[in-house]
Scaffold this motif. Structure first.
Motif, short mmCIF file in Angstrom:
data_model
loop_
_atom_site.label_atom_id
_atom_site.label_comp_id
_atom_site.label_asym_id
_atom_site.label_seq_id
_atom_site.Cartn_x
_atom_site.Cartn_y
_atom_site.Cartn_z
N UNK A 198 0.83 -1.20 0.00
CA UNK A 198 0.00 0.00 0.00
C UNK A 198 0.87 1.26 0.00
N UNK A 199 1.99 1.20 0.73
CA UNK A 199 2.91 2.34 0.77
C UNK A 199 3.42 2.66 -0.63
N UNK A 200 3.78 1.60 -1.38
CA UNK A 200 4.32 1.83 -2.72
C UNK A 200 3.23 2.36 -3.66
N UNK A 201 2.00 1.83 -3.48
CA UNK A 201 0.89 2.35 -4.30
C UNK A 201 0.70 3.84 -4.00
N UNK A 202 0.73 4.17 -2.72
CA UNK A 202 0.61 5.59 -2.34
C UNK A 202 1.72 6.41 -2.99
N UNK A 203 2.94 5.87 -2.97
CA UNK A 203 4.06 6.60 -3.56
C UNK A 203 3.82 6.86 -5.05
N UNK A 204 3.47 5.80 -5.78
CA UNK A 204 3.37 5.98 -7.23
C UNK A 204 2.22 6.90 -7.62
N UNK A 205 1.08 6.77 -6.93
CA UNK A 205 -0.02 7.70 -7.22
C UNK A 205 0.40 9.14 -6.89
N UNK A 206 1.11 9.31 -5.79
CA UNK A 206 1.50 10.66 -5.37
C UNK A 206 2.49 11.26 -6.36
N UNK A 207 3.49 10.48 -6.74
CA UNK A 207 4.54 11.05 -7.57
C UNK A 207 4.01 11.33 -8.99
N UNK A 208 3.18 10.42 -9.48
CA UNK A 208 2.61 10.65 -10.82
C UNK A 208 1.60 11.80 -10.74
N UNK A 209 0.72 11.75 -9.77
CA UNK A 209 -0.31 12.78 -9.62
C UNK A 209 0.31 14.16 -9.45
N UNK A 210 1.35 14.23 -8.61
CA UNK A 210 1.98 15.53 -8.34
C UNK A 210 2.57 16.12 -9.62
#
Lengths: 526, 161
Positions: free
Chosen positions: A422-434
């Motif tokens: 879940x942490x990695x999913x959060x990371x990838x959504x955050x970095x792409x979204x940002x």
């Protein structure tokens, strides 16, 4: 133990209050750190919701959802709350949790003052958020509070000034606590140049806060007296100088930028060596670079004001002094990369956020160098290029470092490993979204789209729509983060004392979760 | 923690055993002064500059902040005075401790004093006390576990002697 009566200058700790009284009266650095972090999260979501409303309005040209005045209230409050309510308290939360643990100290130097400095914050937060419901709504003149707009507004402007005073007092008390703790409570053998870099960056940040907070307090007090007591410090109608407010504000405001980013440097400097399984490259140069950045931050303020009509000599001075900051910042980026070079890297979530920080903060730094050039800045002043620049610094810089730090120390705080997937999913959504939100803003700014305006010309539509979609991806992905944190608090795999294989430092010598009282007797550092 | 282990001390007879410990403090007096003046000086100098330009309302806030700093550093100095002293002088065992302005003293007869050292969990908070007449007094609050164990052994030896 026998049933003999026991006395002595109590190290036997009194029974702790439970329930709400525990949190209201606590003087324990871990409790207070936890409260800072929860407060910051609530404020992050409040100001984040405002950002989503702003992006919803900007999805189409023309006015869709709100009046222009309400749009301006949202942009102003988004900035104020993110800076003073989310980012600064989050870093103070880290400081409360980690500094005593890293130094081998039993608590902060002034635990009761620590309690007060936290409990002032919710008062100020309620004032800021509550001002939306006052006649005339919340403040709408921009987070920088420039006169004459700030002199002309309604009652919420006075309330905001009071809230800023309260938050300033909280920051000053927090800073005094941090400085005295770091200087006076280090474990025997832990010299300043052996101290974890997070403590160094916070020590320098606290110095910056002490030096600049009276300036902010004075500036907003002058606004208050101009508004209510007939003075004319900044009121041009009475012979005052509105541009002088900008000088005074940015004398505080630019060091404030470093107040928001130096603790992030500290967190990343703890994480990268851990996951590279190597000591930090160039520790001493990191310390000196941090100090240099802090000193330079006092002589660059007018780069925010190139468009007001500064003399050419002043423009040149502020242009070159601003560019000079790139040198110590470059030293830091070089050292982080050099630490990773030939390290045994693994990519757990904290490391992913730390690497994203290094890459994306560097983009923000480069766009800052572009804006440092006076002729370019005059073109780009108040456009979306500036918005893109400072969001690359504050979102992928400060906020990503906060995420990295939380994933890094969460197992120590809760005693449970978080869910890595879940942490990695959060990371990838955050970095792409940002990147989807803020990268197109560079193009919008270069094409001339002004900031703080709810409507725009048709040719800006597509980039705005892309940015709005990115904002919703980024915004909603933060719910994953909340889920990860809650899951780790409720249970999960047991975290060992030394959570990460490459972790070094005193905080990893105590059990996980860290006991309520730690280092009652100081450890000796070899 | 700072410890002194003196065999002679003012007010006690020759050959008395005196053990004093203080809380851990990493700031020397000169560093203390340097830290205070660098903080107070920088904020007052900045405020003075703005006051000279006519923007004097910065000045009282800088003054208040300097006052808060002065109070904090003075409080640190007061905490620096905390100590715990154990004296074995002839038949007397005297414990004195000072926390802030609070001072206490307990006098015991050496022949009735018993050293109690409870280290149930190795490496985690050893508890060292002196027991006499049904009252137990904890000592060594500023010491590490290793130093408490060492002190316990020394005390047993000194009390037997």
């Amino acid at each position: 133990m026998s049933d003999a009566a026991t006395d002595h200058a109590d190290h036997g700790h009194p029974v702790h209050p439970t329930g709400i009284m525990r949190w209201l009266t606590t003087t324990n650095h871990k409790d207070i750190g936890t409260m800072y972090l929860w407060f910051a999260l609530i404020m992050l979501f409040s100001a984040g919701t405002m950002a989503l409303l702003i992006r919803a309005e900007l999805f189409h040209p023309g006015l869709q959802l709100m009046r222009p005045d309400f749009f301006n209230q949202l942009t102003t409050m988004h900035g104020l709350i993110m800076i003073f309510g989310a980012i600064m308290p989050a870093f103070t939360g880290f400081a409360n949790w980690q500094i005593p643990l890293m130094l081998g100290a039993p608590d902060m130097a002034f635990p009761r003052m620590n309690n007060w400095s936290f409990w002032l914050l919710p008062v100020a937060g309620v004032m800021l958020l509550g001002s939306f419901w006052l006649p005339g709504g919340a403040v709408a003149g921009g987070w920088t509070m420039y006169p004459p707009l700030f002199i002309q507004g309604g009652v919420s402007y006075d309330l905001t000034i009071l809230a800023i005073h309260i938050m300033g007092l909280s920051s000053i008390m927090g800073s005094i606590n941090i400085i005295t703790t770091i200087l006076n409570m280090r474990a025997p053998g832990l010299t300043l140049m052996k101290m974890p870099l997070f403590c160094w960056t916070w020590l320098i940040t606290a110095y910056l806060l002490i030096a600049t907070m009276p300036v902010l307090a004075g500036a907003v007090t002058m606004l208050l007296t101009d508004r209510n007591f007939g003075t004319h410090f900044f009121n041009a109608a009475g012979g005052g100088d509105p541009v002088m407010f900008q000088h005074i504000f940015w004398f505080f405001g630019h060091p404030e930028v470093y107040i928001l980013i130096l603790p992030a440097f500290g967190i990343v400097s703890q994480i990268i060596p851990t996951f590279a399984r190597k000591p930090l490259f160039g520790y001493a140069s990191m310390v000196y670079a941090t100090a240099s950045i802090a000193i330079l931050s006092f002589i660059v303020w007018a780069h925010h004001m190139f468009a007001v009509g500064l003399p050419v000599a002043a423009q040149l001075f502020f242009m070159f002094s601003t560019m000079l900051i790139a040198v110590p910042t470059g030293v830091k980026v070089f050292n982080w990369v050099a630490t990773m070079w030939k390290g045994s890297l693994t990519f757990e979530t904290p490391m992913l956020f730390a690497i994203a920080f290094v890459c994306l903060f560097t983009i923000g730094g480069f766009s800052g160098l572009v804006l440092a050039m006076a002729p370019v800045d005059i073109q780009l002043q108040d456009t979306y290029y500036v918005v893109a620049h400072f969001h690359y610094v504050l979102v992928s810089g400060a906020l990503f470092a906060i995420f990295a730090g939380i994933y890094f120390w969460l197992p120590k705080w809760t005693g449970h490993m978080y869910n890595e997937t879940l942490g990695k999913i959060h990371f990838w959504f955050s970095v792409v979204g940002m990147n989807i939100v803020f990268f197109p803003m560079h193009f919008l700014g270069l094409a001339g789209m002004p900031r703080r305006i709810p409507d725009y010309a048709l040719q800006f539509t597509q980039f705005n729509q892309i940015a709005s979609v990115g904002a919703y991806i980024f915004g909603f992905s933060q719910l994953i983060f909340v889920a990860v944190v809650l899951k780790a608090i409720r249970g999960g795999a047991k975290a060992p004392d030394r959570v990460w294989e490459g972790a070094e430092g005193l905080e990893w010598t105590v059990p996980s979760p860290a006991p309520y009282h730690t280092f009652e007797t100081a450890p000796v550092v070899k | 923690m700072d410890q002194t282990n003196k065999e002679d001390r003012e007010g006690v007879s020759e050959g008395a055993f005196v053990f004093q410990s203080r809380p851990n403090r990493s700031l020397t007096q000169s560093q203390h002064r340097l830290a205070f003046w660098s903080l107070a000086g920088s904020c007052c100098a900045t405020a003075g500059g703005f006051a000279l330009l006519g923007y004097w309302p910065v000045l009282p806030f800088a003054g208040l902040e300097a006052g808060l700093l002065a109070w904090s550093f003075a409080a640190l100095r007061r905490q620096d005075g905390n100590y715990e002293t154990l004296t074995i002088d002839g038949d007397k065992v005297v414990l004195e401790w000072c926390t802030g302005t609070h001072r206490e003293r307990r006098e015991m007869n050496r022949r009735w004093v018993c050293v109690v050292c409870d280290c149930g969990t190795p490496g985690r908070n050893c508890r060292l006390s002196l027991r006499s007449h049904g009252r137990e007094t904890r000592i060594g609050q500023y010491l590490s576990d290793e130093a408490r164990l060492h002190l316990a052994a020394t005390l047993r030896k000194k009390l037997r002697a």
